[in-house]
Design an enzyme around this catalytic site. Structure first.
Site, PDB file in Angstrom:
ATOM      1  N   ALA A  15       0.921  -1.176  -0.109  1.00  0.00           N
ATOM      2  CA  ALA A  15       0.005   0.042  -0.031  1.00  0.00           C
ATOM      3  C   ALA A  15       0.711   1.136  -0.045  1.00  0.00           C
ATOM      4  CB  ALA A  15      -0.950  -0.027   1.286  1.00  0.00           C
ATOM      5  N   SER A  16       2.224   0.991  -0.196  1.00  0.00           N
ATOM      6  CA  SER A  16       2.957   2.358   0.149  1.00  0.00           C
ATOM      7  C   SER A  16       2.962   3.169  -1.318  1.00  0.00           C
ATOM      8  CB  SER A  16       4.270   1.928   0.304  1.00  0.00           C
ATOM      9  OG  SER A  16       4.871   1.093  -0.670  1.00  0.00           O
ATOM     10  N   ARG A  17       2.569   2.616  -2.439  1.00  0.00           N
ATOM     11  CA  ARG A  17       2.652   3.376  -3.564  1.00  0.00           C
ATOM     12  C   ARG A  17       1.630   2.679  -4.448  1.00  0.00           C
ATOM     13  NH1 ARG A  17       7.465   0.385  -5.886  1.00  0.00           N
ATOM     14  NH2 ARG A  17       8.186  -0.448  -4.173  1.00  0.00           N
ATOM     15  N   SER A 143      -2.892 -10.391 -12.784  1.00  0.00           N
ATOM     16  CA  SER A 143      -2.066  -9.692 -13.935  1.00  0.00           C
ATOM     17  C   SER A 143      -2.618 -10.510 -15.222  1.00  0.00           C
ATOM     18  CB  SER A 143      -0.785  -9.755 -13.686  1.00  0.00           C
ATOM     19  OG  SER A 143       0.018  -9.315 -14.962  1.00  0.00           O
ATOM     20  N   TYR A 156       6.759 -14.642 -13.043  1.00  0.00           N
ATOM     21  CA  TYR A 156       5.603 -13.750 -12.527  1.00  0.00           C
ATOM     22  C   TYR A 156       4.262 -14.274 -12.947  1.00  0.00           C
ATOM     23  CZ  TYR A 156       3.395  -9.288 -12.212  1.00  0.00           C
ATOM     24  OH  TYR A 156       2.179  -8.396 -12.287  1.00  0.00           O
ATOM     25  N   ALA A 158       3.447 -17.495 -13.884  1.00  0.00           N
ATOM     26  CA  ALA A 158       3.169 -18.684 -12.841  1.00  0.00           C
ATOM     27  C   ALA A 158       2.605 -18.209 -11.490  1.00  0.00           C
ATOM     28  CB  ALA A 158       4.566 -19.401 -12.712  1.00  0.00           C
ATOM     29  N   LYS A 160       1.086 -15.173 -10.704  1.00  0.00           N
ATOM     30  CA  LYS A 160      -0.155 -14.600 -10.982  1.00  0.00           C
ATOM     31  C   LYS A 160      -1.204 -15.512 -11.491  1.00  0.00           C
ATOM     32  CE  LYS A 160       1.127 -10.389  -9.651  1.00  0.00           C
ATOM     33  NZ  LYS A 160       0.461  -9.963  -8.642  1.00  0.00           N
TER      34      LYS A 160
HETATM   35  P1  NAP Z   1       4.885  -1.158  -7.398  1.00  0.00           P
HETATM   36  O1  NAP Z   1       4.459   0.053  -7.742  1.00  0.00           O
HETATM   37  O2  NAP Z   1       6.011  -1.715  -7.712  1.00  0.00           O
HETATM   38  O3  NAP Z   1       4.369  -1.358  -5.911  1.00  0.00           O
HETATM   39  C1  NAP Z   1       4.703  -2.494  -5.343  1.00  0.00           C
HETATM   40  C2  NAP Z   1       4.247  -2.529  -3.885  1.00  0.00           C
HETATM   41  O4  NAP Z   1       4.388  -3.863  -3.175  1.00  0.00           O
HETATM   42  C3  NAP Z   1       4.873  -1.356  -2.918  1.00  0.00           C
HETATM   43  O5  NAP Z   1       3.803  -0.832  -2.096  1.00  0.00           O
HETATM   44  C4  NAP Z   1       5.921  -2.159  -2.293  1.00  0.00           C
HETATM   45  O6  NAP Z   1       6.379  -1.424  -1.258  1.00  0.00           O
HETATM   46  C5  NAP Z   1       5.241  -3.389  -1.900  1.00  0.00           C
HETATM   47  N1  NAP Z   1       6.091  -4.488  -2.021  1.00  0.00           N
HETATM   48  C6  NAP Z   1       7.132  -5.101  -3.025  1.00  0.00           C
HETATM   49  N2  NAP Z   1       7.618  -6.077  -2.348  1.00  0.00           N
HETATM   50  C7  NAP Z   1       7.271  -6.405  -1.052  1.00  0.00           C
HETATM   51  C8  NAP Z   1       7.566  -6.964   0.092  1.00  0.00           C
HETATM   52  N3  NAP Z   1       8.642  -7.951   0.046  1.00  0.00           N
HETATM   53  N4  NAP Z   1       6.997  -6.817   1.335  1.00  0.00           N
HETATM   54  C9  NAP Z   1       6.129  -6.355   1.322  1.00  0.00           C
HETATM   55  N5  NAP Z   1       5.494  -5.212   0.604  1.00  0.00           N
HETATM   56  C10 NAP Z   1       6.319  -5.513  -0.880  1.00  0.00           C
HETATM   57  O7  NAP Z   1       3.570  -2.035  -7.882  1.00  0.00           O
HETATM   58  P2  NAP Z   1       2.103  -1.781  -8.620  1.00  0.00           P
HETATM   59  O8  NAP Z   1       2.384  -1.517 -10.069  1.00  0.00           O
HETATM   60  O9  NAP Z   1       1.508  -0.859  -7.754  1.00  0.00           O
HETATM   61  O10 NAP Z   1       1.643  -3.251  -8.419  1.00  0.00           O
HETATM   62  C11 NAP Z   1       0.753  -3.571  -7.526  1.00  0.00           C
HETATM   63  C12 NAP Z   1       0.126  -5.119  -7.843  1.00  0.00           C
HETATM   64  O11 NAP Z   1      -0.620  -5.295  -9.003  1.00  0.00           O
HETATM   65  C13 NAP Z   1       1.242  -6.023  -7.855  1.00  0.00           C
HETATM   66  O12 NAP Z   1       0.949  -7.456  -7.544  1.00  0.00           O
HETATM   67  C14 NAP Z   1       1.537  -6.366  -9.543  1.00  0.00           C
HETATM   68  O13 NAP Z   1       1.976  -7.414  -9.816  1.00  0.00           O
HETATM   69  C15 NAP Z   1       0.073  -5.930  -9.933  1.00  0.00           C
HETATM   70  N6  NAP Z   1       0.080  -5.735 -11.246  1.00  0.00           N
HETATM   71  C16 NAP Z   1       0.641  -4.457 -11.712  1.00  0.00           C
HETATM   72  C17 NAP Z   1       0.603  -4.125 -13.061  1.00  0.00           C
HETATM   73  C18 NAP Z   1       1.247  -2.918 -13.458  1.00  0.00           C
HETATM   74  O14 NAP Z   1       1.330  -2.701 -14.893  1.00  0.00           O
HETATM   75  N7  NAP Z   1       1.664  -1.706 -12.678  1.00  0.00           N
HETATM   76  C19 NAP Z   1      -0.129  -5.044 -14.080  1.00  0.00           C
HETATM   77  C20 NAP Z   1      -0.636  -6.339 -13.518  1.00  0.00           C
HETATM   78  C21 NAP Z   1      -0.549  -6.509 -12.218  1.00  0.00           C
HETATM   79  P3  NAP Z   1       7.647  -1.374  -0.441  1.00  0.00           P
HETATM   80  O15 NAP Z   1       8.725  -1.447  -1.520  1.00  0.00           O
HETATM   81  O16 NAP Z   1       7.718  -0.399   0.497  1.00  0.00           O
HETATM   82  O17 NAP Z   1       7.711  -2.726   0.246  1.00  0.00           O
END
Ligand code: NAP
Length: 249
Positions: A15-17, A143, A156, A158, A160
């Site tokens: 939830a940090s970004r 995803s 990834y 696998a 998802k």
């Molecule tokens: P992001 O901007 O990279 O943010 C990832 C989030 O996960 C951050 O809050 C990060 O916080 C946290 N995180 C990562 N590793 C962690 C760990 N080991 N422990 C706890 N928290 C962790 O990613 P996003 O694009 O928002 O993606 C969010 C979700 O949507 C993911 O599951 C991603 O696979 C999925 N998704 C994204 C897209 C896309 O196009 N962006 C597409 C399909 C699916 P910290 O670094 O502070 O821990």
């Protein structure tokens, strides 16, 4: 365990970004107390401040989702501190992209640990407080890579794809307990995760998307907010792709 609040309590991981922050804001706007989880406490506190400035309620708990013991303790602590746990959004996720021929075991294992194993542990631990409350909503963030695959993302994809079978099974096990489990599968969304992609990949993704643009985190949050809502009580085991039409058949 004292029931300190009548508000439903939601946990949002990652939830940090990005998408997780938008989901947290949407659930707070729905009137939930949102527990914001990630590793970076400063960023989580920024999201908390934004939620509170908008009149919502949130708290912060740090956790590394690759650490199984920490994940179990996180969920137990939320249930103990709030006396309830109603909504669990498993959104934290990572990529370690590589072609399969070059992929290391560490690249495979790291992705499975954060994207899949943590979801198993968080869900398993959250079910008891949800059953005590006779109400629950689990929403797992998959995803389009998990739906149709993606070159360079076998690890990834696998993780998802596994969430689909996992969530449907959970939905079947818990349907009679008033606990639903659903999946949101985003396409390409504007976040740090996609910001690092080369321009040629970004352009190719937009060209392959019928709406011809990346999505915004708020567009994913809207689908999650529906699954988390009181009115979604007859919807379980479903997968909604929020991808600008990318996987439309
Ligand atoms: P992001 O901007 O990279 O943010 C990832 C989030 O996960 C951050 O809050 C990060 O916080 C946290 N995180 C990562 N590793 C962690 C760990 N080991 N422990 C706890 N928290 C962790 O990613 P996003 O694009 O928002 O993606 C969010 C979700 O949507 C993911 O599951 C991603 O696979 C999925 N998704 C994204 C897209 C896309 O196009 N962006 C597409 C399909 C699916 P910290 O670094 O502070 O821990």
């Amino acid at each position: 365990m004292a029931d300190k609040t009548e508000k439903r309590v939601a946990v949002v991981t990652g939830a940090s970004r990005g998408i997780g922050a938008a989901i947290a804001e949407a659930l707070a706007a729905q009137g939930r107390h949102v527990v914001l989880v990630a590793r970076n406490a400063d960023k989580l506190n920024e999201v908390k401040a934004a939620i509170e400035a908008a009149g919502g309620e949130a708290s912060v708990m740090t956790c590394d989702m690759s650490d199984g013991e920490a994940v179990v303790k996180l969920i137990e602590d939320v249930a103990d501190q709030h006396g309830r746990l109603d909504i669990l959004v498993n959104n934290a996720g990572i990529t370690r992209d590589n072609l399969l021929l070059r992929m290391s075991e560490a690249e495979f294992d790291d992705v499975i640990a954060v994207n899949l194993r943590s979801v198993f542990l968080a869900c398993k631990t959250a079910l008891r407080p949800m059953m005590r409350g006779k109400w629950g909503r689990v929403i797992n963030i998959s995803s389009v890579s998990g739906l149709v695959g993606n070159a360079g993302q076998s690890n990834y994809a696998a993780s998802k794809s596994a969430l689909l079978g996992f969530t449907k099974s959970l939905g079947k096990e818990m349907a009679a307990k008033n606990i639903t489990a659903n999946v949101v599968a985003p396409g390409f969304i504007e976040t740090d995760m996609t910001d690092v992609l080369p321009d040629v990949v970004k352009d190719g993704a937009k060209a392959a998307t019928p709406v011809k643009r990346f999505g915004k985190p708020e567009e994913i949050a809207g689908a999650v907010a529906y699954f988390a809502s009181e009115n979604a009580s007859y919807t379980t085991g479903q997968v909604i792709a929020v991808d600008g039409g990318m996987t439309m058949c």
